[in-house]
Design a protein around this motif. Structure first.
Motif, PDB file in Angstrom:
ATOM      1  N   VAL A   1       6.635 -10.836  -6.489  1.00  0.00           N
ATOM      2  CA  VAL A   1       5.816  -9.668  -6.167  1.00  0.00           C
ATOM      3  C   VAL A   1       5.014  -9.293  -7.406  1.00  0.00           C
ATOM      4  N   GLU A   2       3.689  -9.288  -7.289  1.00  0.00           N
ATOM      5  CA  GLU A   2       2.818  -8.967  -8.416  1.00  0.00           C
ATOM      6  C   GLU A   2       2.771  -7.458  -8.641  1.00  0.00           C
ATOM      7  N   ILE A   3       3.085  -7.035  -9.866  1.00  0.00           N
ATOM      8  CA  ILE A   3       3.134  -5.615 -10.206  1.00  0.00           C
ATOM      9  C   ILE A   3       2.069  -5.326 -11.256  1.00  0.00           C
ATOM     10  N   GLN A   4       1.209  -4.381 -10.947  1.00  0.00           N
ATOM     11  CA  GLN A   4       0.226  -3.913 -11.922  1.00  0.00           C
ATOM     12  C   GLN A   4       0.748  -2.632 -12.569  1.00  0.00           C
TER      13      GLN A   4
ATOM     14  N   PHE B   1      -0.830   0.525 -18.685  1.00  0.00           N
ATOM     15  CA  PHE B   1       0.210   0.431 -19.716  1.00  0.00           C
ATOM     16  C   PHE B   1       0.446  -0.994 -20.189  1.00  0.00           C
ATOM     17  N   GLY B   2      -0.064  -1.988 -19.485  1.00  0.00           N
ATOM     18  CA  GLY B   2       0.206  -3.365 -19.871  1.00  0.00           C
ATOM     19  C   GLY B   2      -0.445  -4.337 -18.908  1.00  0.00           C
ATOM     20  N   GLU B   3      -0.088  -5.613 -19.067  1.00  0.00           N
ATOM     21  CA  GLU B   3      -0.645  -6.658 -18.223  1.00  0.00           C
ATOM     22  C   GLU B   3       0.116  -6.769 -16.916  1.00  0.00           C
ATOM     23  N   THR B   4      -0.534  -7.338 -15.920  1.00  0.00           N
ATOM     24  CA  THR B   4       0.108  -7.576 -14.624  1.00  0.00           C
ATOM     25  C   THR B   4       1.258  -8.576 -14.786  1.00  0.00           C
ATOM     26  N   PHE B   5       2.383  -8.287 -14.118  1.00  0.00           N
ATOM     27  CA  PHE B   5       3.539  -9.185 -14.175  1.00  0.00           C
ATOM     28  C   PHE B   5       4.135  -9.312 -12.776  1.00  0.00           C
TER      29      PHE B   5
ATOM     30  N   TYR C   1       0.790  -1.227   0.000  1.00  0.00           N
ATOM     31  CA  TYR C   1       0.000   0.000   0.000  1.00  0.00           C
ATOM     32  C   TYR C   1       0.827   1.285   0.000  1.00  0.00           C
ATOM     33  N   LEU C   2       2.136   1.198   0.239  1.00  0.00           N
ATOM     34  CA  LEU C   2       2.934   2.422   0.300  1.00  0.00           C
ATOM     35  C   LEU C   2       4.145   2.376  -0.627  1.00  0.00           C
ATOM     36  N   VAL C   3       4.995   1.380  -0.466  1.00  0.00           N
ATOM     37  CA  VAL C   3       6.270   1.378  -1.197  1.00  0.00           C
ATOM     38  C   VAL C   3       6.050   1.222  -2.697  1.00  0.00           C
ATOM     39  N   ILE C   4       5.299   0.193  -3.095  1.00  0.00           N
ATOM     40  CA  ILE C   4       5.084  -0.048  -4.523  1.00  0.00           C
ATOM     41  C   ILE C   4       4.320   1.104  -5.189  1.00  0.00           C
ATOM     42  N   PRO C   5       3.214   1.613  -4.590  1.00  0.00           N
ATOM     43  CA  PRO C   5       2.554   2.779  -5.212  1.00  0.00           C
ATOM     44  C   PRO C   5       3.465   3.997  -5.324  1.00  0.00           C
TER      45      PRO C   5
END
Length: 345
Positions: free
Chosen positions: A110-113, A101-105, A8-12
């Motif tokens: 770690v799942e990145i949207q 911009f693309g598909e989830t990878f 909720y914080l680092v990835i966003p």
């Protein structure tokens, strides 16, 4: 993912920094690309002095605007004059929070949207936030206390309000086909259908793209900035970084219109005919590159229009919007709705 702080914080936060950095750098180098392409169209060389083949010219332009003297007219409404560039630049950046911009990878499990948020009313969010930019143009022209700037602002108000209506109806035709207002959902609907929406929605795409060019004040619809009539239009009195905000917002909005065209009508990050097995060799190209290539193709069209078409008169501009595009957009919505009923019924 079990760590809520990471999720909720680092990835966003990383996504925000990456999107802002890439977006601002892309906007800077679109100015270089436009000057180079127009130079080749006109048998010139274009920027070629700063760095090899002029590659550092956008950096030099940014530094120049940053250190340039910032002037405010004596009789201007100073607070409104200062706020106007922010009102046009901020919405052009905020809308990128919902553009995929693309598909989830995954990276190390770690799942990145590849987007900040997938909200179920994303297209309404984009249209609503983008419409705020008109206030920056109107207030910038009015607060300058310059009759040419005021005329540019009034022209922009009439133009953008007029062309927002058929553009909205063109988007509605896509929503009828997709059955969702989520931008990710619209791309997935095209995957499920096995075909891009440009094929059943060719009329809607034509209306959308014409309106999109008019909404971004680009040739042949650049009446708010017509230098032959209005000096520079609504931003005549602006200098330094305030002028840079207007300039960057124009290119950021071009990217938004192009991205929406790709997502709504050209399958977003999907390859051509995504369900056709014998075209599976195209899957070697990552989804983001499909998306980026399609967007750059639309940007090239913007630049080509500028170097090719003459400017419309203002009465012609209004006639195209109200007498042609509005009736066509209404007819298109009815035809698409009828087609959807027949297919699903």
């Amino acid at each position: 993912m079990t760590d809520p702080l990471m999720y909720y914080l680092v990835i966003p936060l990383i996504k925000v920094v990456v999107i802002l950095g890439v977006l601002l750098l892309t906007v800077a180098y679109l100015t270089y690309a436009e000057r180079k392409i127009l130079a080749y169209v006109q048998a010139r060389v274009g920027p070629n002095r700063v760095g090899p083949r002029g590659w550092l010219q956008p950096i030099a332009d940014g530094l120049k605007l940053f250190v340039k003297e910032d002037l405010v007219p004596d009789r201007a409404e100073k607070l409104v004059f200062l706020v106007a560039p922010v009102l046009i630049f901020a919405p052009a950046i905020v809308v990128w929070s919902v553009i995929p911009f693309g598909e989830t990878f995954s990276i190390r499990g770690v799942e990145i949207q590849p987007f900040l948020a997938d909200i179920n009313i994303a297209i309404l969010f984009v249209l609503a936030v983008s419409s705020i930019g008109i206030y920056g143009i109107i207030l910038g022209g009015w607060s300058s206390n310059n009759k040419f700037s005021l005329m540019g602002g009034l022209r922009s108000a009439a133009q953008m309000v007029s062309y927002e209506v058929p553009l909205g109806f063109a988007v509605v035709s896509v929503l009828l086909m997709a059955g969702t207002l989520s931008l990710v959902g619209i791309v997935e609907a095209q995957r499920d259908a096995g075909v891009w929406f440009i094929f059943p929605g060719i009329l809607g795409f034509g209306i959308y793209f014409i309106c999109g060019v008019a909404e971004t004040n680009r040739n042949p619809f650049d009446l708010p900035e017509a230098e032959a009539e209005l000096v520079a239009g609504f931003h005549t009195e602006y200098s330094g970084m305030k002028f840079a905000f207007f300039y960057m917002a124009e290119y950021a909005n071009m990217l938004v219109v192009s991205s929406l065209a790709v997502i709504l009508f050209f399958g977003g990050w999907l390859r051509p005919f995504p369900n056709v097995a014998w075209l599976s060799f195209l899957d070697v190209i990552p989804p983001f590159f499909w998306y980026a290539g399609k967007v750059l193709a639309f940007i090239f069209l913007y630049i080509w229009f500028r170097g090719t078409f003459p400017r419309y008169r203002f009465d012609q501009l209004m006639a195209v919007g109200w007498k042609w595009l509005l009736p066509l957009s209404l007819a298109n919505v009815m035809l698409v709705a009828l087609g959807v009923l027949l297919v699903k019924g």
